[in-house]
Design an enzyme around this catalytic site. Structure first.
Site, PDB file in Angstrom:
ATOM      1  N   GLY A   1      40.500  36.253  38.083  1.00 37.28           N
ATOM      2  CA  GLY A   1      41.255  37.213  38.885  1.00 37.28           C
ATOM      3  C   GLY A   1      41.614  36.753  40.283  1.00 37.28           C
ATOM      4  N   GLY A   2      41.585  35.435  40.535  1.00 30.54           N
ATOM      5  CA  GLY A   2      42.007  34.950  41.850  1.00 30.54           C
ATOM      6  C   GLY A   2      41.222  35.615  42.962  1.00 30.54           C
TER       7      GLY A   2
ATOM      8  CD  GLU B   1      45.738  29.199  41.080  1.00 32.29           C
ATOM      9  OE1 GLU B   1      44.961  30.160  41.274  1.00 32.29           O
ATOM     10  OE2 GLU B   1      46.967  29.295  41.219  1.00 32.29           O
TER      11      GLU B   1
ATOM     12  CB  THR C   1      40.030  28.308  36.820  1.00 33.00           C
ATOM     13  OG1 THR C   1      41.347  28.749  37.134  1.00 33.00           O
ATOM     14  CG2 THR C   1      39.548  27.344  37.894  1.00 33.00           C
TER      15      THR C   1
ATOM     16  CD  GLU D   1      42.077  25.586  40.172  1.00 38.19           C
ATOM     17  OE1 GLU D   1      41.996  26.755  40.567  1.00 38.19           O
ATOM     18  OE2 GLU D   1      42.121  25.279  38.972  1.00 38.19           O
TER      19      GLU D   1
ATOM     20  CG  ASP E   1      43.309  28.063  44.470  1.00 37.73           C
ATOM     21  OD1 ASP E   1      44.256  28.861  44.368  1.00 37.73           O
ATOM     22  OD2 ASP E   1      42.351  28.055  43.679  1.00 37.73           O
TER      23      ASP E   1
ATOM     24  CB  THR F   1      40.094  32.148  36.000  1.00 38.74           C
ATOM     25  OG1 THR F   1      40.875  31.460  36.952  1.00 38.74           O
ATOM     26  CG2 THR F   1      38.665  31.775  36.180  1.00 38.74           C
TER      27      THR F   1
ATOM     28  CB  SER G   1      37.369  28.248  44.352  1.00 44.66           C
ATOM     29  OG  SER G   1      37.276  29.101  43.247  1.00 44.66           O
TER      30      SER G   1
END
Ligand code: GLU
Length: 640
Positions: A518-519, A456, A454, A475, A478, A436, A497
């Site tokens: 950074g998730g 992902e 992003t 993605e 997620d 991202t 997200s």
């Protein structure tokens, strides 16, 4: 996590540089490599100057650095070429939205691992003229054949690393629709101008930086043939820092978009190629031409919540980010966190616990609001947050995390009955420091953009659209892998997200922006940047460099170098499990917005560069609205 160096041999893929250049010279096809000027790899400034025609940090109109101040506009991005391209647009009189569009196109070329037209994102726009915030939501959607069990394999959640490479991981991309929507609605420059730097870089080549070289090496195992052709040479070698990489397929794709706009992508030959690439993968329901033709961004009202003397404003669900940040910040205010020194053990303990509390409610209630009734007002209700904060105790922890327990969710006003699946079985922990991109722009009229974008995972699914030069996202991983919860898979739904494109307002005026990759860790990175800037009063760059921590669910606390050992000991003594070793978390870009100009800061954990533009400011806004520290009004430091 994708790209485990031990499994794909990062070291073995490192090859002698001279040998590599010799091989590269002999290679043909989409990949073209060569030695870049030696100076190009020395600094972000040099990278930008080497790759962006006519851009020079020494020109009096530009200010370049990790933190810079300028009156006429600002771009802060993780890649210096992107910042430079955006700043040039501003210097020509383009606005913040024009600059953001140019930045995203360039990122697609020079930072293909993190974002691009094969992905999605959330662009938060402050439009100065109407004094209003608009959230352009280009989150990827599931195909219409998607179903809640699609990530199960014989009834069990599929292995994450395997799942990300299958057709059901890929969502309908939204980024191009966002760029076109933003430009048409808020921009002032033609698409042809804004896409030009990206086309030049893709066709003419750009300098590979260390990070891209590493990412290619670490992710090559998941590449399809198309990605291998673009990112590796004919012998399968990885480009080294300082080499020049071209992506002629992407240049041609961007040319078509330059000519025909969104139609070039969502219908016709490119759409067919996307569908064919997805269809060629192993897996269940995948996106097809009809899914692409039906895609459309939404423009959402921002979520807003006061904390201290400011207001947190950002993209609402289907990202949990700004809503969860607002919950955490309000709880920390109720807990008087500012009474503790910025490096005090108590400060970290309160952050760790407040994060776990907010995450319990996030997991229980948040999902795509087109499909799920999310009790946002209840979650942000002061009485609810006061009651949630009151569970946090400096002498202990709420649950036995080391034994796998979690904080139980609360019941906010308006809460629906919910079944929560076993999160541990449902989803991944994204690579905390990598995937991202977040950037921010502003112009002399006072327009501001905060945009997280992003695909992902790093390099997304690893699959490039054949002959088109861009990576497809993964993605949809997620979503919860197990059915039943608010974030279960459903046709056309958008997965939850953690991205957190955020603005902060005071007295109705924007004063600050923040965001990060950074998730899961994005939420805490952005929340602590806001805390450090606006409550502890650090300068923007200091605020992002001040060490932060991450906690959620029953994870061990992740901590950055420079968090004092005493904080680790304090937390552990109270039942807060901490990771054995520190690590860098996130890559935060921030900006101060003042009546007399902007201060942008770029996180040094990548090659980030803030570029300010010295144009005369257009509107006289009163100078007393400078962001200031709340802490200066608080009690004295303790426990340093
Ligand atoms: N897909 C993640 C999300 O939307 C972001 C990926 C990352 O930053 O690692 O939360």
């Amino acid at each position: 996590m994708a790209g485990d160096p031990s499994s794909n041999g990062r070291d073995s893929s490192r090859i002698d540089r001279r040998r590599f250049l010799a091989l590269a010279g002999a290679s043909a096809g989409a990949l073209s490599l060569g030695a870049a000027p030696a100076a190009a790899t020395e600094s972000p400034e040099n990278l930008a100057e080497a790759d962006i025609d006519g851009f020079d940090c020494d020109q009096p109109i530009f200010e370049c650095g990790q933190q810079v101040t300028a009156a006429g506009g600002m771009v802060s991005a993780e890649d210096p070429r992107a910042s430079a391209a955006g700043a040039r647009v501003l210097a020509e009189g383009g606005n913040a939205i024009d600059a953001a569009v140019a930045v995203q196109y360039v990122l697609n070329v020079v930072s293909p691992q993190a974002s691009g037209i094969g992905g999605g994102g959330f662009m938060v726009v402050y439009d100065a003229e109407s004094d209003s915030v608009h959230c352009i939501n280009s989150r990827e959607r599931a195909p219409r054949d998607a179903h809640p069990e699609m990530f199960l394999d014989n009834g069990e959640p599929r292995d994450f690393d395997e799942a990300i490479q299958r057709s059901e991981a890929i969502g309908v991309p939204g980024t191009l629709d966002a760029l076109e929507t933003a430009r048409e609605r808020f921009g002032s420059r033609p698409r042809q101008r804004l896409i030009r730097p990206a086309i030049q870089l893709a066709a003419g080549g750009f300098t590979v930086d260390e990070y891209l070289s590493e990412v290619i090496a670490e992710n090559r195992d998941k590449f399809n043939d198309a990605a291998r052709e673009v990112f590796l040479d004919a012998n399968g070698n990885v480009p080294q820092p300082g080499d020049t990489l071209t992506n002629e397929d992407l240049a041609r794709t961007l040319e078509l978009i330059r000519r025909d706009g969104r139609d070039a992508f969502y219908e016709g030959p490119i759409a067919r190629d996307i569908a064919a690439t997805v269809e060629g993968l192993e897996g269940g329901p995948g996106i097809d031409e009809r899914d692409l033709a039906e895609y459309s961004v939404t423009i959402d009202e921002p979520v807003r919540k006061e904390a201290y003397d400011f207001e947190i404003v950002g993209q609402p669900v289907p990202t949990s980010g700004p809503t969860t940040i607002a919950m955490i910040m309000r709880m920390l205010e109720f807990l008087d966190i500012e009474e503790y020194d910025i490096r005090a053990p108590e400060k970290y303990h309160l952050i760790a616990e407040a994060n776990r509390v907010a995450w319990a409610d996030r997991d229980q209630y948040m999902g795509d609001p087109e499909f799920v009734d999310v009790p946002v007002e209840g979650l942000l209700d002061d009485d609810f947050l006061r009651q949630r904060a009151s569970r946090i105790d400096l002498d202990g922890v709420i649950a036995d995390y080391a034994a796998g327990e979690q904080v139980p969710p609360g019941v906010p006003p308006g809460a629906p009955e919910r079944f929560t699946p076993d999160w541990a079985a449902t989803a991944s922990t994204a690579d905390p420091v990598s995937s991202t991109a977040h950037f921010t722009t502003a112009d002399r009229h006072g327009n501001v953009v905060s945009y997280t974008t992003t695909i992902e995972q790093l390099m997304g699914s690893g699959k490039m659209v054949s002959g088109r030069g861009f990576m497809l996202n993964n993605e949809l991983t997620d979503f919860d892998f197990e059915p039943g919860g608010p974030n279960q898979v459903q046709p056309r739904k958008r997965p939850l997200s953690s991205t957190s494109p955020t603005m902060v307002f005071r007295d109705g005026e924007p004063i600050f922006t923040a965001g990060s990759p950074g998730g899961f860790t994005i939420i805490t990175s952005v929340q602590q940047a806001i805390l450090h800037r606006l409550v502890y009063g650090l300068e923007p760059l200091e605020a992002i460099q001040e060490p932060s921590i991450f906690s959620a669910r029953d994870f061990d606390v992740m901590w950055e170098p420079d968090v004092p050992e005493a904080a680790v000991e304090y937390g552990e003594a109270r039942g807060q499990p901490w990771a054995d070793e520190p690590e860098e978390i996130g890559n935060v870009q921030v900006m101060d917005v003042r009546p007399d100009g902007f201060t942008g800061a770029a996180d040094p954990t990548r090659d980030g560069l803030a570029v300010g533009v010295n144009l005369p400011q257009a509107r006289g806004r009163s100078p007393e609205k400078h962001p200031e520290s709340k802490r200066s009004k608080s009690k004295s430091n303790k426990d340093r």
